[in-house]
Design an enzyme around this catalytic site. Structure first.
Site, PDB file in Angstrom:
ATOM      1  N   LYS A 195      37.944  30.525  36.872  1.00  0.00           N
ATOM      2  CA  LYS A 195      38.865  30.534  38.011  1.00  0.00           C
ATOM      3  C   LYS A 195      39.455  31.910  38.285  1.00  0.00           C
ATOM      4  O   LYS A 195      39.839  32.211  39.415  1.00  0.00           O
ATOM      5  CB  LYS A 195      40.009  29.541  37.758  1.00  0.00           C
ATOM      6  N   PHE A 200      42.937  41.393  30.893  1.00  0.00           N
ATOM      7  CA  PHE A 200      42.991  40.948  29.505  1.00  0.00           C
ATOM      8  C   PHE A 200      42.016  39.819  29.215  1.00  0.00           C
ATOM      9  O   PHE A 200      42.050  39.210  28.164  1.00  0.00           O
ATOM     10  CB  PHE A 200      44.407  40.493  29.140  1.00  0.00           C
ATOM     11  N   GLY A 201      41.130  39.489  30.137  1.00  0.00           N
ATOM     12  CA  GLY A 201      40.189  38.413  29.891  1.00  0.00           C
ATOM     13  C   GLY A 201      39.987  37.566  31.130  1.00  0.00           C
ATOM     14  O   GLY A 201      40.095  38.053  32.258  1.00  0.00           O
ATOM     15  N   ASP A 320      56.052  41.327  33.289  1.00  0.00           N
ATOM     16  CA  ASP A 320      54.906  41.435  34.201  1.00  0.00           C
ATOM     17  C   ASP A 320      55.030  40.373  35.280  1.00  0.00           C
ATOM     18  O   ASP A 320      54.069  39.676  35.617  1.00  0.00           O
ATOM     19  CB  ASP A 320      53.588  41.279  33.436  1.00  0.00           C
TER      20      ASP A 320
END
Length: 502
Positions: A195, A200-201, A320
Site C-alpha cells: 500500500k 524506512f521500508g 514527524d
C-alpha cells in the site's frame, strides 16, 4: 603597457585566491527522500563563506549498523581552538558505547568518507630504577602499539562484519510481486498488497486469520526504528481510539536478509495525505477529522499518572507529524501513526543525546530549520503543534462550503498542494525552507474567501497560532482540540454529530 599587464596578473592572482576559499561539502539529509519521486538525495554543496568552514557527518552506530542522518557544511565563527581545525579526515573519536557519532573536517569534500576510531590513551611515564630502565623502555614502546593494533582490529570488524554501503548507496527494498508469507510465531500472516513505500521500508495489506491487518516492514538498517516504534506502542494508556492500534511485532530471516515486521490495524481509507489528494471534504467532515487528529496528538503529548488499573504514561513527542502519518478510519475519524522517530519524556530525566533535526523538512518548525532548538520537553511538543497547524491548512484547502456538491472531483484534486508547495516547490532544499520560513517568515497562504465562513475564519486563526514564529506563543494540542469542538456549531452540524464531537 607594463602597468596594465601587471594589474592583469594581480587580478588573476586575486581571483585564484578567492576561488581557493570556496569549500565544497557532500550534503545528505535522511528525511529528504520521503517523497518516492525524489531521486537525487546525494548532493555537493558550496558552503557559505565564513571565517571557519568545515564539512561534517552525523550518524548512528548501533551494533555495527551505520545509519547516516546528515552530511553538510558546518561553520564555527568563534575564536579559540576547535576539534575540526586542521582535520583533513572526518573521524569521530568518541567512546564506543555512544551511539550518536559526529565528525568534522577541513577541506573540500573531506566528508566523502568517514570513520570512527577509539582514541588510545597516552601511557603515564613514571621514574624507574637503572636496572629496570631497558625493560621499561621496551614496555612503554610495545604496549601502545599493541593497544593500537587491537583497536584497529576492532574497528575493522565493526565496519566489515556486515558489508554496509555509504550513504550514496543506501539500500532500499527491491519491488517484489508478493514475498513469501511465513508463519511468524503464532501469527500466520499472508501479505496481500503493498500500500505504501517510504524511506524506512514499506507497508502491506495482509491477512491474519480472519482479519485484515497492516504490516510495516523495516530493513536491517532500520532495526532501531522498529524497536523504537514498539516501545511507544507498548506504553501504558496507548490503547486510544485516535492512536493506531498495535497488534504485535515479528522478526523474519537472519543477518542482512532479516525483515522486521510491525503489525497494526489496517484502515482502508489510508493516510489523510492520500485521501485529500483524491477527495474534497465538507465542513462537517473537516471538523470530524481535525478534532480526532488533535485529540490523538493531545493524548500522545499528555503525561498520565499511574492508577489502580494501569501504570504511568509519559509524555511523548511525535517528531514527524504530517498528513501522511495521520490515518483515516471508515467513519473519517483520524488516528496518529508512525512513531519510529518519537521521543519519550521520562519524569526527572533529560532528553539525552538526541538529534533535533528529524522528520520531514517541509514540516520543520522555524527553530528546527535554524538549528536553534531548546532541547526541552515543551520545545519538542511545540514543534509537533507547528506541524499540526500545517496539516490543518491542508484540510482547509480541500474544504468546500460554498461550492456545489456536483462539482468535478477531478478538477478539485488538481488544486491539492502540500504546505509551502506554492512557495518553494515540490522538493525544497534546506536552504529553500530556511529562506522561506525563517528569514522571510512566510506561511502557507490563507485566501480571504476562507474567512467568509465564521467557523472557517476561526479555524484559520487557530492555524496561525499553531505556526507562530515564536514557539512559546503557540497553542497546545488540547487547546486546539477544545477550539475545534466550539467551531463545529457554526457549520450547521446536526445535534447528533455535534454531540459526538463533544
Amino acid at each position: 603597457m607594463i602597468l596594465k599587464f601587471g594589474g592583469f596578473l594581480l587580478l588573476l592572482l586575486f581571483t585564484e585566491i578567492v576561488a581557493s576559499d570556496v569549500i565544497l561539502c557532500e550534503t545528505y539529509t535522511k528525511s529528504e527522500c520521503e517523497e518516492p519521486s525524489y531521486s537525487d538525495c546525494n548532493k555537493t554543496l558550496e558552503c557559505e563563506p565564513a571565517p571557519r568552514t568545515y564539512c561534517f557527518v552525523a550518524w548512528t552506530n548501533v551494533s555495527g549498523v551505520i545509519d547516516i542522518s546528515h552530511k553538510g557544511c558546518f561553520h564555527y565563527d568563534e575564536g579559540g581552538e576547535h576539534k575540526c581545525v586542521n582535520q583533513t579526515k572526518c573521524v569521530d573519536k568518541s567512546e564506543e558505547k555512544k551511539k550518536q557519532k559526529f565528525c568534522c573536517c577541513e577541506g573540500s569534500l573531506c566528508n566523502n568518507l568517514f570513520s570512527w576510531e577509539l582514541e588510545v590513551p597516552k601511557p603515564i611515564m613514571t621514574a624507574v630504577t637503572q636496572g629496570q630502565g631497558d625493560n621499561s623502555i621496551i614496555l612503554y614502546t610495545l604496549v601502545p602499539i599493541f593497544v593500537l593494533c587491537v583497536s584497529l582490529g576492532l574497528l575493522y570488524l565493526a565496519f566489515h562484519k556486515k558489508k554496509l554501503p555509504y550513504f550514496s548507496q543506501l539500500p532500499t527494498l527491491e519491488p517484489q510481486e508478493r514475498p513469501p508469507s511465513p508463519n511468524l510465531g503464532f501469527r500466520p500472516i499472508e501479505l496481500i498488497e503493498m500500500k505504501a513505500r517510504g524511506r524506512f521500508g514499506c507497508v502491506w495489506k495482509a491477512q491474519y486469520k480472519t482479519d485484515i491487518v497492516a504490516v510495516k516492514i523495516f530493513s536491517p538498517q532500520d532495526k532501531q526504528l522498529w524497536q523504537t516504534e514498539q516501545e511507544i506502542f507498548k506504553l501504558n494508556h496507548m490503547d486510544h481510539e485516535n492512536i493506531l492500534h498495535y497488534i504485535g511485532a515479528e522478526k523474519h530471516g537472519d543477518n542482512l536478509h532479516a525483515e522486521f515486521w510491525l503489525i497494526t490495524t489496517f484502515h482502508e481509507q489510508g493516510s489523510l495525505h492520500d485521501f485529500l489528494k483524491a477527495n474534497i471534504v465538507t465542513w462537517q467532515q473537516l471538523c470530524r477529522i481535525a478534532h480526532s487528529m488533535s485529540r490523538g496528538l493531545s493524548h500522545l503529548h499528555e503525561e498520565i499518572p499511574a492508577n489502580k488499573t494501569s501504570g504511568h504514561k509519559p509524555s511523548v513527542a511525535h517528531r514527524d507529524f504530517k498528513s501522511s502519518n495521520v490515518l483515516l478510519k471508515s467513519d473519517l475519524t483520524a488516528c496518529i501513526a508512525d512513531f519510529d522517530l518519537a521521543l519519550i519524556f521520562e519524569p526527572g530525566k533529560s532528553c539525552g543525546d538526541v538529534h533535533g533535526q528529524v522528520g520531514t523538512r517541509r514540516y520543520w518548525a522555524p527553530e528546527v530549520l535554524e538549528g536553534a532548538i531548546n532541547f526541552s520537553h515543551d520545545a519538542f511538543l511545540r514543534i509537533d503543534v507547528y506541524a499540526m497547524g500545517l496539516v490543518l491548512w491542508e484540510l482547509v484547502s480541500r474544504c468546500v462550503i460554498h461550492q456545489k456538491e456536483t462539482e468535478s472531483e477531478n478538477e478539485n484534486s488538481q488544486s491539492y498542494q502540500l504546505p509551502y508547495e506554492a512557495e518553494v516547490g515540490s522538493h525544497p532544499s534546506l536552504e529553500d525552507m530556511q529562506e522561506c520560513v525563517v528569514y522571510k517568515k512566510q506561511r502557507p497562504a490563507i485566501p480571504e474567501m476562507w474567512r467568509e465562513h465564521k467557523g472557517m475564519a476561526l479555524l484559520c486563526d487557530t492555524m496561525e497560532e499553531c505556526w507562530d514564529h515564536d514557539a512559546e506563543a503557540r497553542l497546545s494540542a488540547p487547546c486546539v482540540m477544545e477550539r475545534i469542538v466550539q467551531y463545529a456549531q457554526f457549520s450547521g452540524v446536526n445535534d447528533e454529530i455535534y454531540s459526538k464531537l463533544l
